[in-house]
Write a protein that holds these residues in place. Structure first.
Motif, PDB file in Angstrom:
ATOM      1  N   ARG A 119       0.823  -1.201   0.000  1.00  0.00           N
ATOM      2  CA  ARG A 119       0.000   0.000   0.000  1.00  0.00           C
ATOM      3  C   ARG A 119       0.860   1.255   0.000  1.00  0.00           C
ATOM      4  O   ARG A 119       1.918   1.282   0.617  1.00  0.00           O
ATOM      5  CB  ARG A 119      -0.869   0.054   1.265  1.00  0.00           C
ATOM      6  CG  ARG A 119      -1.773  -1.105   1.448  1.00  0.00           C
ATOM      7  CD  ARG A 119      -2.459  -1.012   2.790  1.00  0.00           C
ATOM      8  NE  ARG A 119      -3.117  -2.277   3.089  1.00  0.00           N
ATOM      9  CZ  ARG A 119      -4.333  -2.375   3.564  1.00  0.00           C
ATOM     10  NH1 ARG A 119      -5.020  -1.296   3.833  1.00  0.00           N
ATOM     11  NH2 ARG A 119      -4.867  -3.552   3.793  1.00  0.00           N
ATOM     12  N   LEU A 120       0.371   2.290  -0.659  1.00  0.00           N
ATOM     13  CA  LEU A 120       0.967   3.611  -0.489  1.00  0.00           C
ATOM     14  C   LEU A 120       0.382   4.170   0.796  1.00  0.00           C
ATOM     15  O   LEU A 120      -0.828   4.185   0.968  1.00  0.00           O
ATOM     16  CB  LEU A 120       0.608   4.524  -1.664  1.00  0.00           C
ATOM     17  CG  LEU A 120       1.221   4.180  -3.011  1.00  0.00           C
ATOM     18  CD1 LEU A 120       0.744   5.152  -4.070  1.00  0.00           C
ATOM     19  CD2 LEU A 120       2.730   4.196  -2.941  1.00  0.00           C
ATOM     20  N   TYR A 155       2.204   9.391  -2.167  1.00  0.00           N
ATOM     21  CA  TYR A 155       1.188   9.792  -3.146  1.00  0.00           C
ATOM     22  C   TYR A 155       1.697  10.965  -3.993  1.00  0.00           C
ATOM     23  O   TYR A 155       1.521  10.997  -5.206  1.00  0.00           O
ATOM     24  CB  TYR A 155      -0.115  10.197  -2.453  1.00  0.00           C
ATOM     25  CG  TYR A 155      -1.004   9.041  -2.085  1.00  0.00           C
ATOM     26  CD1 TYR A 155      -1.986   8.598  -2.953  1.00  0.00           C
ATOM     27  CD2 TYR A 155      -0.856   8.388  -0.869  1.00  0.00           C
ATOM     28  CE1 TYR A 155      -2.818   7.541  -2.619  1.00  0.00           C
ATOM     29  CE2 TYR A 155      -1.676   7.334  -0.522  1.00  0.00           C
ATOM     30  CZ  TYR A 155      -2.655   6.909  -1.398  1.00  0.00           C
ATOM     31  OH  TYR A 155      -3.463   5.858  -1.068  1.00  0.00           O
ATOM     32  N   VAL A 210       3.914   9.994  -6.822  1.00  0.00           N
ATOM     33  CA  VAL A 210       3.195   9.428  -7.966  1.00  0.00           C
ATOM     34  C   VAL A 210       2.518  10.542  -8.768  1.00  0.00           C
ATOM     35  O   VAL A 210       2.565  10.543  -9.998  1.00  0.00           O
ATOM     36  CB  VAL A 210       2.147   8.381  -7.516  1.00  0.00           C
ATOM     37  CG1 VAL A 210       1.337   7.885  -8.700  1.00  0.00           C
ATOM     38  CG2 VAL A 210       2.837   7.211  -6.821  1.00  0.00           C
ATOM     39  N   GLY A 231      -2.266   2.736  -4.295  1.00  0.00           N
ATOM     40  CA  GLY A 231      -2.942   3.790  -3.552  1.00  0.00           C
ATOM     41  C   GLY A 231      -4.269   4.079  -4.225  1.00  0.00           C
ATOM     42  O   GLY A 231      -4.382   4.009  -5.452  1.00  0.00           O
ATOM     43  N   LEU A 232      -5.274   4.385  -3.427  1.00  0.00           N
ATOM     44  CA  LEU A 232      -6.599   4.674  -3.964  1.00  0.00           C
ATOM     45  C   LEU A 232      -6.976   6.107  -3.620  1.00  0.00           C
ATOM     46  O   LEU A 232      -6.847   6.525  -2.468  1.00  0.00           O
ATOM     47  CB  LEU A 232      -7.631   3.712  -3.371  1.00  0.00           C
ATOM     48  CG  LEU A 232      -7.369   2.236  -3.640  1.00  0.00           C
ATOM     49  CD1 LEU A 232      -8.291   1.376  -2.801  1.00  0.00           C
ATOM     50  CD2 LEU A 232      -7.540   1.928  -5.107  1.00  0.00           C
ATOM     51  N   ALA A 233      -7.443   6.855  -4.620  1.00  0.00           N
ATOM     52  CA  ALA A 233      -7.911   8.222  -4.412  1.00  0.00           C
ATOM     53  C   ALA A 233      -9.284   8.321  -5.075  1.00  0.00           C
ATOM     54  O   ALA A 233      -9.420   8.803  -6.196  1.00  0.00           O
ATOM     55  CB  ALA A 233      -6.925   9.220  -5.010  1.00  0.00           C
ATOM     56  N   LYS A 268     -13.358   0.603  -4.496  1.00  0.00           N
ATOM     57  CA  LYS A 268     -12.099   0.321  -3.783  1.00  0.00           C
ATOM     58  C   LYS A 268     -11.858  -1.183  -3.662  1.00  0.00           C
ATOM     59  O   LYS A 268     -10.744  -1.657  -3.869  1.00  0.00           O
ATOM     60  CB  LYS A 268     -12.111   0.946  -2.391  1.00  0.00           C
ATOM     61  CG  LYS A 268     -12.024   2.454  -2.383  1.00  0.00           C
ATOM     62  CD  LYS A 268     -12.135   2.959  -0.959  1.00  0.00           C
ATOM     63  CE  LYS A 268     -12.242   4.445  -0.894  1.00  0.00           C
ATOM     64  NZ  LYS A 268     -12.381   4.915   0.494  1.00  0.00           N
ATOM     65  N   ASP A 284       4.706   2.105  -8.336  1.00  0.00           N
ATOM     66  CA  ASP A 284       3.707   2.631  -7.418  1.00  0.00           C
ATOM     67  C   ASP A 284       2.533   3.111  -8.256  1.00  0.00           C
ATOM     68  O   ASP A 284       2.718   3.817  -9.255  1.00  0.00           O
ATOM     69  CB  ASP A 284       4.272   3.799  -6.606  1.00  0.00           C
ATOM     70  CG  ASP A 284       5.271   3.353  -5.560  1.00  0.00           C
ATOM     71  OD1 ASP A 284       5.282   2.153  -5.225  1.00  0.00           O
ATOM     72  OD2 ASP A 284       6.026   4.206  -5.073  1.00  0.00           O
ATOM     73  N   VAL A 339      -1.534   4.789  -8.366  1.00  0.00           N
ATOM     74  CA  VAL A 339      -2.670   5.452  -7.735  1.00  0.00           C
ATOM     75  C   VAL A 339      -3.856   5.341  -8.683  1.00  0.00           C
ATOM     76  O   VAL A 339      -3.756   5.682  -9.863  1.00  0.00           O
ATOM     77  CB  VAL A 339      -2.385   6.928  -7.411  1.00  0.00           C
ATOM     78  CG1 VAL A 339      -3.641   7.629  -6.905  1.00  0.00           C
ATOM     79  CG2 VAL A 339      -1.289   7.051  -6.374  1.00  0.00           C
TER      80      VAL A 339
END
Length: 122
Positions: free
Chosen positions: A13-14, A20, A23, A50-52, A68, A86, A88
């Motif tokens: 995970r980030l 973040y 990235v 990473g999730l945004a 997610k 990495d 996102v």
């Protein structure tokens, strides 16, 4: 497969804002109607996700959580092929109403595209 293979440990995970930011600073980008996926090479033997998923884009929490889960599951299943980057994931508006199998297929295409692009620029 061991129990380790089914989880999503912290090492994948980030976690920090700095990770973040790295990235977002200079990414390789892949976009379709459901997702925008950003990636940069890292110096690790594994990839990190990473999730945004913005509340402004996906209004309902149920939809955000489903997106997610789909992203984590797709990443978990493909992470042996995704090495040293990495990533996102940003959701777009159409992702809110898409079925989970469609989201997973979309993400699989993004993973393949990003692995090719990150290999060529590193």
């Amino acid at each position: 497969m061991s129990a380790e293979g089914f989880g999503f440990p912290d090492q994948y995970r980030l976690g920090t804002p700095a990770e973040y930011k790295r990235v977002f600073a200079n990414p390789v980008k892949s976009t379709d109607r459901y997702f925008t996926v950003l990636a940069v090479s890292n110096c690790l033997a594994h990839s990190r996700l990473g999730l945004a998923i913005a509340k402004k884009t996906i209004k309902k929490a149920v939809a955000r959580n489903r997106i997610k889960r789909a992203a984590r599951e797709s990443f978990r299943l493909q992470r042996q092929h995704i090495v040293g980057i990495d990533i996102v994931v940003l959701a777009r508006g159409d992702a809110a109403n898409a079925a989970s199998p469609i989201l997973r297929k979309s993400l699989e295409r993004h993973w393949l595209k990003l692995v090719e692009r990150c290999d060529s620029c590193s």
